[in-house]
Write a protein that holds these residues in place. Sequence first.
Motif, mmCIF file in Angstrom:
data_model
loop_
_atom_site.group_PDB
_atom_site.id
_atom_site.type_symbol
_atom_site.label_atom_id
_atom_site.label_comp_id
_atom_site.label_asym_id
_atom_site.label_seq_id
_atom_site.Cartn_x
_atom_site.Cartn_y
_atom_site.Cartn_z
ATOM 1 N N LEU A 17 0.833 -1.196 0.000
ATOM 2 C CA LEU A 17 0.000 0.000 0.000
ATOM 3 C C LEU A 17 0.875 1.256 0.000
ATOM 4 O O LEU A 17 0.589 2.234 -0.690
ATOM 5 C CB LEU A 17 -0.946 -0.009 1.201
ATOM 6 C CG LEU A 17 -1.923 1.153 1.312
ATOM 7 C CD1 LEU A 17 -2.794 1.274 0.065
ATOM 8 C CD2 LEU A 17 -2.792 0.983 2.549
ATOM 9 N N THR A 18 1.970 1.194 0.729
ATOM 10 C CA THR A 18 2.921 2.312 0.756
ATOM 11 C C THR A 18 3.456 2.591 -0.642
ATOM 12 O O THR A 18 3.563 3.745 -1.062
ATOM 13 C CB THR A 18 4.087 2.002 1.712
ATOM 14 O OG1 THR A 18 3.563 1.766 3.009
ATOM 15 C CG2 THR A 18 5.094 3.141 1.761
ATOM 16 N N GLU A 22 3.239 5.993 -2.714
ATOM 17 C CA GLU A 22 4.468 6.666 -3.167
ATOM 18 C C GLU A 22 4.432 6.946 -4.668
ATOM 19 O O GLU A 22 4.776 8.044 -5.106
ATOM 20 C CB GLU A 22 5.692 5.827 -2.809
ATOM 21 C CG GLU A 22 6.020 5.836 -1.343
ATOM 22 C CD GLU A 22 7.155 4.892 -0.964
ATOM 23 O OE1 GLU A 22 7.690 5.072 0.151
ATOM 24 O OE2 GLU A 22 7.500 3.988 -1.745
ATOM 25 N N VAL A 23 4.014 5.966 -5.464
ATOM 26 C CA VAL A 23 3.936 6.161 -6.918
ATOM 27 C C VAL A 23 3.013 7.327 -7.235
ATOM 28 O O VAL A 23 3.350 8.210 -8.030
ATOM 29 C CB VAL A 23 3.461 4.868 -7.627
ATOM 30 C CG1 VAL A 23 3.063 5.139 -9.074
ATOM 31 C CG2 VAL A 23 4.525 3.790 -7.561
ATOM 32 N N LEU A 24 1.861 7.336 -6.607
ATOM 33 C CA LEU A 24 0.901 8.408 -6.866
ATOM 34 C C LEU A 24 1.406 9.746 -6.335
ATOM 35 O O LEU A 24 1.315 10.776 -7.020
ATOM 36 C CB LEU A 24 -0.455 8.056 -6.262
ATOM 37 C CG LEU A 24 -1.123 6.806 -6.842
ATOM 38 C CD1 LEU A 24 -2.425 6.510 -6.109
ATOM 39 C CD2 LEU A 24 -1.343 6.931 -8.334
ATOM 40 N N GLY A 25 1.927 9.738 -5.122
ATOM 41 C CA GLY A 25 2.412 10.973 -4.514
ATOM 42 C C GLY A 25 3.550 11.619 -5.292
ATOM 43 O O GLY A 25 3.581 12.838 -5.475
ATOM 44 N N GLN A 26 4.472 10.800 -5.772
ATOM 45 C CA GLN A 26 5.607 11.336 -6.543
ATOM 46 C C GLN A 26 5.151 11.976 -7.852
ATOM 47 O O GLN A 26 5.813 12.870 -8.368
ATOM 48 C CB GLN A 26 6.630 10.227 -6.812
ATOM 49 C CG GLN A 26 7.375 9.812 -5.572
ATOM 50 C CD GLN A 26 8.177 8.518 -5.744
ATOM 51 O OE1 GLN A 26 8.176 7.907 -6.807
ATOM 52 N NE2 GLN A 26 8.845 8.112 -4.678
ATOM 53 N N ALA A 27 4.006 11.545 -8.364
ATOM 54 C CA ALA A 27 3.470 12.110 -9.602
ATOM 55 C C ALA A 27 2.499 13.260 -9.332
ATOM 56 O O ALA A 27 1.924 13.818 -10.264
ATOM 57 C CB ALA A 27 2.763 11.017 -10.402
ATOM 58 N N GLY A 28 2.299 13.601 -8.067
ATOM 59 C CA GLY A 28 1.384 14.682 -7.718
ATOM 60 C C GLY A 28 -0.077 14.296 -7.856
ATOM 61 O O GLY A 28 -0.939 15.154 -8.017
ATOM 62 N N ILE A 29 -0.369 12.997 -7.780
ATOM 63 C CA ILE A 29 -1.739 12.512 -7.899
ATOM 64 C C ILE A 29 -2.297 12.284 -6.505
ATOM 65 O O ILE A 29 -1.710 11.549 -5.704
ATOM 66 C CB ILE A 29 -1.795 11.216 -8.738
ATOM 67 C CG1 ILE A 29 -1.325 11.524 -10.167
ATOM 68 C CG2 ILE A 29 -3.205 10.622 -8.725
ATOM 69 C CD1 ILE A 29 -1.162 10.310 -11.045
#
Length: 141
Positions: A17-18, A22-29
């Motif tokens: 889940l982390t 992280e993938v979404l957060g790094q892309a600003g999503i």
Amino acid sequence: MLAKQLSIFLENKSGRLTQVAEVLGQAGINLSAMSIADNSDFGILRCIVSDPDTAHKLLKDAGFTVKITDVIGMTVPNTPGSLAVILKHLSDNGIFIEYLYSFANGDGANVIIRPNDLQACERILQDKKVDLIAASDLYKL
């Protein structure tokens, strides 16, 4: 008023889940709503994000099994029995809810549903003057 939801297969192990976050957060999503249904071996993360098409691509590229599913978002009064009235309209018209998740927000509760018949469900909700959430607004929550 249909919105795109991501359904992401997650193995039941620490950090999966982390990694999604992280993938979404790094892309600003932004993750605006989510639910996890699980069993002993895996879970399905269902979520509404600010940019579902980009999120889908990024998560696939990161090795996740992910699909996009159409759902309906609505706002109902955050009072006892309000959701029951809406669900009764749907069940009286033969609509089956495959799953639902919600989150309260002050005087209203935002509800995401996946009905067996999206078009009929949407028509019934509009006829009953249910406050449907436009996809563009749902992605911004």
